[in-house]
Design a protein around this motif. Structure first.
Motif, PDB file in Angstrom:
ATOM      1  N   PRO A  20      -4.499 -95.311  23.853  1.00 66.05           N
ATOM      2  CA  PRO A  20      -4.503 -93.953  23.295  1.00 66.05           C
ATOM      3  C   PRO A  20      -3.819 -93.905  21.930  1.00 66.05           C
ATOM      4  CG  PRO A  20      -2.855 -94.147  25.004  1.00 66.05           C
ATOM      5  CD  PRO A  20      -3.635 -95.420  25.033  1.00 66.05           C
ATOM      6  N   THR A  21      -4.150 -92.879  21.186  1.00 69.30           N
ATOM      7  CA  THR A  21      -3.543 -92.674  19.880  1.00 69.30           C
ATOM      8  C   THR A  21      -2.038 -92.476  20.024  1.00 69.30           C
ATOM      9  OG1 THR A  21      -5.551 -91.687  19.020  1.00 69.30           O
ATOM     10  CG2 THR A  21      -3.511 -91.194  17.848  1.00 69.30           C
ATOM     11  N   THR A  22      -1.297 -93.064  19.120  1.00 74.83           N
ATOM     12  CA  THR A  22       0.158 -92.920  19.114  1.00 74.83           C
ATOM     13  C   THR A  22       0.546 -91.740  18.237  1.00 74.83           C
ATOM     14  OG1 THR A  22       0.503 -95.302  19.409  1.00 74.83           O
ATOM     15  CG2 THR A  22       2.333 -94.026  18.515  1.00 74.83           C
ATOM     16  N   TYR A  23       1.337 -90.831  18.781  1.00 72.62           N
ATOM     17  CA  TYR A  23       1.872 -89.699  18.032  1.00 72.62           C
ATOM     18  C   TYR A  23       3.386 -89.684  18.161  1.00 72.62           C
ATOM     19  CZ  TYR A  23      -2.771 -87.519  17.660  1.00 72.62           C
ATOM     20  OH  TYR A  23      -4.090 -87.240  17.379  1.00 72.62           O
ATOM     21  N   ALA A  24       4.050 -89.306  17.076  1.00 72.59           N
ATOM     22  CA  ALA A  24       5.482 -89.063  17.161  1.00 72.59           C
ATOM     23  C   ALA A  24       5.723 -87.834  18.032  1.00 72.59           C
ATOM     24  CB  ALA A  24       6.059 -88.833  15.774  1.00 72.59           C
ATOM     25  N   ASP A  25       6.809 -87.841  18.772  1.00 69.69           N
ATOM     26  CA  ASP A  25       7.122 -86.707  19.637  1.00 69.69           C
ATOM     27  C   ASP A  25       7.212 -85.408  18.844  1.00 69.69           C
ATOM     28  OD1 ASP A  25       9.363 -88.563  21.847  1.00 69.69           O
ATOM     29  OD2 ASP A  25       7.185 -88.308  21.874  1.00 69.69           O
ATOM     30  N   SER A  26       7.660 -85.513  17.607  1.00 68.90           N
ATOM     31  CA  SER A  26       7.873 -84.322  16.782  1.00 68.90           C
ATOM     32  C   SER A  26       6.573 -83.639  16.377  1.00 68.90           C
ATOM     33  CB  SER A  26       8.666 -84.697  15.529  1.00 68.90           C
ATOM     34  OG  SER A  26       7.979 -85.694  14.793  1.00 68.90           O
ATOM     35  N   VAL A  27       5.440 -84.321  16.521  1.00 64.72           N
ATOM     36  CA  VAL A  27       4.168 -83.731  16.081  1.00 64.72           C
ATOM     37  C   VAL A  27       3.155 -83.583  17.208  1.00 64.72           C
ATOM     38  CG1 VAL A  27       4.528 -84.744  13.802  1.00 64.72           C
ATOM     39  CG2 VAL A  27       3.020 -85.896  15.436  1.00 64.72           C
ATOM     40  N   LYS A  28       3.497 -84.060  18.389  1.00 66.01           N
ATOM     41  CA  LYS A  28       2.567 -83.966  19.513  1.00 66.01           C
ATOM     42  C   LYS A  28       2.182 -82.517  19.783  1.00 66.01           C
ATOM     43  CE  LYS A  28       3.807 -88.159  22.055  1.00 66.01           C
ATOM     44  NZ  LYS A  28       4.482 -88.710  23.246  1.00 66.01           N
TER      45      LYS A  28
ATOM     46  N   GLY B 288      -3.484 -95.046  10.104  1.00 72.37           N
ATOM     47  CA  GLY B 288      -2.612 -93.991  10.587  1.00 72.37           C
ATOM     48  C   GLY B 288      -1.804 -93.378   9.472  1.00 72.37           C
ATOM     49  N   TRP B 289      -0.751 -92.685   9.867  1.00 73.55           N
ATOM     50  CA  TRP B 289       0.077 -91.954   8.923  1.00 73.55           C
ATOM     51  C   TRP B 289       1.561 -92.127   9.248  1.00 73.55           C
ATOM     52  CZ3 TRP B 289      -2.204 -89.393   4.882  1.00 73.55           C
ATOM     53  CH2 TRP B 289      -3.595 -89.182   4.974  1.00 73.55           C
ATOM     54  N   PHE B 290       2.342 -92.315   8.200  1.00 71.80           N
ATOM     55  CA  PHE B 290       3.789 -92.281   8.262  1.00 71.80           C
ATOM     56  C   PHE B 290       4.254 -91.152   7.353  1.00 71.80           C
ATOM     57  CE2 PHE B 290       5.573 -96.280  10.165  1.00 71.80           C
ATOM     58  CZ  PHE B 290       4.379 -96.792  10.624  1.00 71.80           C
TER      59      PHE B 290
ATOM     60  N   ARG C 116       6.922 -92.772  11.951  1.00 72.98           N
ATOM     61  CA  ARG C 116       5.534 -93.053  12.261  1.00 72.98           C
ATOM     62  C   ARG C 116       4.928 -91.799  12.876  1.00 72.98           C
ATOM     63  NH1 ARG C 116       3.324 -97.585  16.564  1.00 72.98           N
ATOM     64  NH2 ARG C 116       1.753 -98.553  15.229  1.00 72.98           N
ATOM     65  N   VAL C 117       4.026 -91.149  12.177  1.00 74.35           N
ATOM     66  CA  VAL C 117       3.501 -89.863  12.615  1.00 74.35           C
ATOM     67  C   VAL C 117       2.378 -90.037  13.635  1.00 74.35           C
ATOM     68  CG1 VAL C 117       2.349 -87.758  11.862  1.00 74.35           C
ATOM     69  CG2 VAL C 117       4.142 -88.781  10.429  1.00 74.35           C
ATOM     70  N   ALA C 118       1.375 -90.808  13.269  1.00 74.25           N
ATOM     71  CA  ALA C 118       0.219 -90.973  14.160  1.00 74.25           C
ATOM     72  C   ALA C 118      -0.527 -92.238  13.771  1.00 74.25           C
ATOM     73  CB  ALA C 118      -0.713 -89.770  14.063  1.00 74.25           C
ATOM     74  N   VAL C 119      -0.979 -92.966  14.770  1.00 71.67           N
ATOM     75  CA  VAL C 119      -1.746 -94.182  14.539  1.00 71.67           C
ATOM     76  C   VAL C 119      -2.912 -94.235  15.504  1.00 71.67           C
ATOM     77  CG1 VAL C 119      -1.719 -96.710  14.581  1.00 71.67           C
ATOM     78  CG2 VAL C 119       0.254 -95.450  13.705  1.00 71.67           C
ATOM     79  N   LEU C 120      -4.085 -94.499  14.971  1.00 71.41           N
ATOM     80  CA  LEU C 120      -5.265 -94.682  15.806  1.00 71.41           C
ATOM     81  C   LEU C 120      -5.232 -96.101  16.350  1.00 71.41           C
ATOM     82  CD1 LEU C 120      -7.806 -92.862  13.538  1.00 71.41           C
ATOM     83  CD2 LEU C 120      -7.368 -92.284  15.917  1.00 71.41           C
ATOM     84  N   GLU C 121      -4.878 -96.219  17.596  1.00 75.47           N
ATOM     85  CA  GLU C 121      -4.751 -97.530  18.212  1.00 75.47           C
ATOM     86  C   GLU C 121      -6.112 -98.139  18.497  1.00 75.47           C
ATOM     87  OE1 GLU C 121      -2.092 -99.203  18.578  1.00 75.47           O
ATOM     88  OE2 GLU C 121      -0.472 -97.731  18.371  1.00 75.47           O
ATOM     89  N   ASN C 122      -6.190 -99.429  18.316  1.00 73.93           N
ATOM     90  CA  ASN C 122      -7.429-100.144  18.613  1.00 73.93           C
ATOM     91  C   ASN C 122      -7.581-100.338  20.122  1.00 73.93           C
ATOM     92  OD1 ASN C 122      -9.781-101.711  17.822  1.00 73.93           O
ATOM     93  ND2 ASN C 122      -8.653-103.492  18.528  1.00 73.93           N
ATOM     94  N   ASP C 123      -6.464-100.444  20.798  1.00 77.29           N
ATOM     95  CA  ASP C 123      -6.467-100.716  22.232  1.00 77.29           C
ATOM     96  C   ASP C 123      -5.531 -99.740  22.908  1.00 77.29           C
ATOM     97  OD1 ASP C 123      -5.487-103.590  24.301  1.00 77.29           O
ATOM     98  OD2 ASP C 123      -6.596-101.750  24.759  1.00 77.29           O
TER      99      ASP C 123
ATOM    100  N   ARG D 217       0.549 -80.671  17.822  1.00 76.88           N
ATOM    101  CA  ARG D 217       0.336 -79.946  16.557  1.00 76.88           C
ATOM    102  C   ARG D 217      -0.524 -80.736  15.569  1.00 76.88           C
ATOM    103  NH1 ARG D 217       4.423 -79.000  13.287  1.00 76.88           N
ATOM    104  NH2 ARG D 217       5.656 -80.830  13.920  1.00 76.88           N
ATOM    105  N   PHE D 218      -0.396 -82.037  15.580  1.00 80.59           N
ATOM    106  CA  PHE D 218      -1.131 -82.881  14.638  1.00 80.59           C
ATOM    107  C   PHE D 218      -2.237 -83.630  15.375  1.00 80.59           C
ATOM    108  CE2 PHE D 218       2.349 -83.723  11.215  1.00 80.59           C
ATOM    109  CZ  PHE D 218       2.604 -82.362  11.146  1.00 80.59           C
TER     110      PHE D 218
END
Length: 123
Positions: free
Chosen positions: A56-64, A35-37, A47-54, A66-67
């Protein structure tokens, strides 16, 4: 030990787009959570975005909305497509990784981090 190398940072105009890439190398014997910080001097790491193994992908509210984070498992590479960039997106962006758990969310904070790539949004 996993090494992460980012690329794709730079300067972009307000409202523009940029795509970051990160390639993982080293001793990789299991699936990684990648992912990305990002961090701005004087502020907490975000924490910007993380591809979760288990789950949905985690996104920061500030980038949902858009990223978009994606990966190419064959190349051990993760991407961050950043659209509609604004001034608050100016930061050092770090690629991160950790061993993916069999169950549950990815570890936070992750144990590996790249050197970072600067993204600057200007008028």
């Amino acid at each position: 030990q996993v090494q992460l190398v980012e690329s794709g940072g730079g300067s972009v105009e307000y409202g523009g787009s940029l795509k970051l890439s990160c390639r993982a190398s080293g001793y990789i014997d299991s699936k990684l959570c990648m992912g990305w910080f990002r961090q701005v001097p004087g502020k907490e790491r975000e924490r910007v975005a993380v591809l979760e193994n288990d789950g949905p992908t985690t996104y920061a509210d500030s980038v949902k909305g858009r990223f978009i984070v994606s990966e190419d498992n064959n190349k051990n590479t993760v991407y961050l497509q950043m659209n509609n960039l604004n001034y608050e997106d100016t930061a050092m962006y770090y690629c991160t990784a950790d061993e993916a758990p069999v169950f549950g969310r990815c570890p936070n904070p992750p144990q590996w981090r790249g050197q970072g790539t600067q993204v600057t949004v200007s008028s």
